[in-house]
Design an enzyme around this catalytic site. Structure first.
Site, PDB file in Angstrom:
ATOM      1  N   SER A 233      -0.538   4.791   3.663  1.00 33.39           N
ATOM      2  CA  SER A 233       0.774   4.598   4.192  1.00 33.39           C
ATOM      3  C   SER A 233       1.810   4.057   2.936  1.00 33.39           C
ATOM      4  O   SER A 233       2.879   4.537   2.880  1.00 33.39           O
ATOM      5  CB  SER A 233       0.806   3.262   5.298  1.00 33.39           C
TER       6      SER A 233
ATOM      7  N   ARG B 190       9.270   5.558  -0.336  1.00 28.97           N
ATOM      8  CA  ARG B 190       7.983   5.346  -0.715  1.00 28.97           C
ATOM      9  C   ARG B 190       7.687   6.534  -1.608  1.00 28.97           C
ATOM     10  O   ARG B 190       6.703   6.477  -2.452  1.00 28.97           O
ATOM     11  CB  ARG B 190       7.150   4.936   0.445  1.00 28.97           C
TER      12      ARG B 190
ATOM     13  N   GLU C  55      -3.659 -10.471   2.263  1.00 27.86           N
ATOM     14  CA  GLU C  55      -2.449 -10.680   1.208  1.00 27.86           C
ATOM     15  C   GLU C  55      -2.714 -11.721   0.349  1.00 27.86           C
ATOM     16  O   GLU C  55      -2.127 -11.418  -0.898  1.00 27.86           O
ATOM     17  CB  GLU C  55      -1.224 -10.562   2.212  1.00 27.86           C
TER      18      GLU C  55
ATOM     19  N   PHE D 130       3.875  -9.053   6.329  1.00 27.11           N
ATOM     20  CA  PHE D 130       2.472  -9.785   6.147  1.00 27.11           C
ATOM     21  C   PHE D 130       2.700 -10.300   4.668  1.00 27.11           C
ATOM     22  O   PHE D 130       2.185 -11.404   4.630  1.00 27.11           O
ATOM     23  CB  PHE D 130       1.322  -8.859   6.302  1.00 27.11           C
TER      24      PHE D 130
END
Length: 314
Positions: free
Chosen positions: A35, A8, A56, A81
């Site tokens: 995050s 990330r 989403e 998700f």
């Protein structure tokens, strides 16, 4: 000593670099910017960052709208998700409509371990590669992630990019070329082909070293693009070794193993074994514990190869 870095981090760095050069780049997030590290893009370009909230379906639908308006959206959410809840929007609004939206699944694989069993996306690659027009990228580490983000931005069409949260070994180099749809050969060998994707490249390289010490000549192929998969590279390697082992941090149902099996069945029938999670849901724990639990270590790869070569010592 092997350097560890979270994929990330590479994702965020590449996104900011692109944002500095391309005003058409916009970033959307499903209320998990810290995050996902998209908060760093927000800090630098607040007018091009949009928190859609924990929704989403709205995230993907809005990304499709931005694409229609001529922007290049990167839509970010937790992979489990995102690919589950927003599948319909990806299918119709992004892929059917062939909109230039980049869908980014974070907390991928075992990097979501401590978030709970239901948060582990072990089926996301399978879902995304089944969508017509969807390109699926699964980089090995932070360095390759940066190149994948750049490639995804310049690619015209829907892209799914899988991003891990926790630090993993850096095994690729910045000077190595990255081309969507082209696999990389890291080692040449004649006895068995190890074909990996994502963070499992580091374990595969360890396994290859251990196998070399046992007298096994191993070819290592890294597949960072699950779709379109590099048919030529897989067929050529399988023709040379006649034995293939796929390794992935994902279910063996519908992931890399399935994709390679399809290629081999149609072009080069070959003995194949698949190392990955075995048609099951995740469990809670630390990432290292889950890699052990699911049998995704170099030792498990070596054991699989030995069995395939009928060299198991009883």
């Amino acid at each position: 000593m092997t350097l560890l870095k979270a994929p990330r981090e590479g994702y965020s760095a590449a996104l900011i670099r692109l944002g500095e050069r391309h005003k058409e780049l916009v970033v959307l997030d499903a209320d998990c910017a810290k995050s996902n590290m998209t908060n760093l893009f927000k800090d630098k370009f607040p007018e091009r960052f949009f928190n859609i909230g924990i929704s989403e379906c709205d995230l993907v639908g809005t990304a499709a709208g931005f694409a229609i308006a001529g922007k290049i959206p990167f839509a970010n959410a937790y992979a489990n998700f995102l690919t589950g809840r927003a599948y319909d929007q990806m299918r119709i609004s992004v892929c059917y409509a062939n909109n230039n939206a980049k869908i980014v699944g974070h907390n991928a694989g075992t990097s979501a371990a401590q978030e709970g069993a239901t948060h582990l996306p072990l089926e996301d690659i399978s879902l995304m590669r089944s969508l017509p027009r969807m390109t699926v990228l699964v980089p090995a580490d932070s360095v390759e992630m940066e190149k994948a983000v750049e490639a995804a931005f310049h690619f015209e069409g829907p892209v799914y990019l899988r991003v891990g949260k926790l630090p993993v070994p850096i095994v690729t180099k910045s000077e190595e070329p990255f081309q969507i749809g082209k696999a990389k050969r890291y080692l040449e060998g004649s006895d068995v082909s190890l074909i990996s994707t994502g963070m499992m490249l580091s374990e595969v390289l360890k396994a290859a070293e251990q196998l070399r010490d046992r007298g096994v000549s191993t070819e290592v192929i890294h597949v960072h693009t699950i779709k379109p998969i590099d048919v030529e590279a897989i067929v050529q390697s399988a023709a040379k070794t006649s034995k293939v082992v796929t390794v992935e941090e994902h279910s063996i149902v519908g992931g890399l193993g399935s994709a390679v099996a399809e290629v081999l069945a149609e072009h080069q029938p070959t003995q194949l074994r698949r190392v990955g999670t075995k048609d099951r849901f995740g469990v809670s724990g630390k990432m290292d514990e889950l890699l052990d639990f699911f049998g995704l270590r170099a030792a498990n790869i070596v054991e699989t190869v030995e069995e395939l070569l009928d060299r198991v010592k009883l």
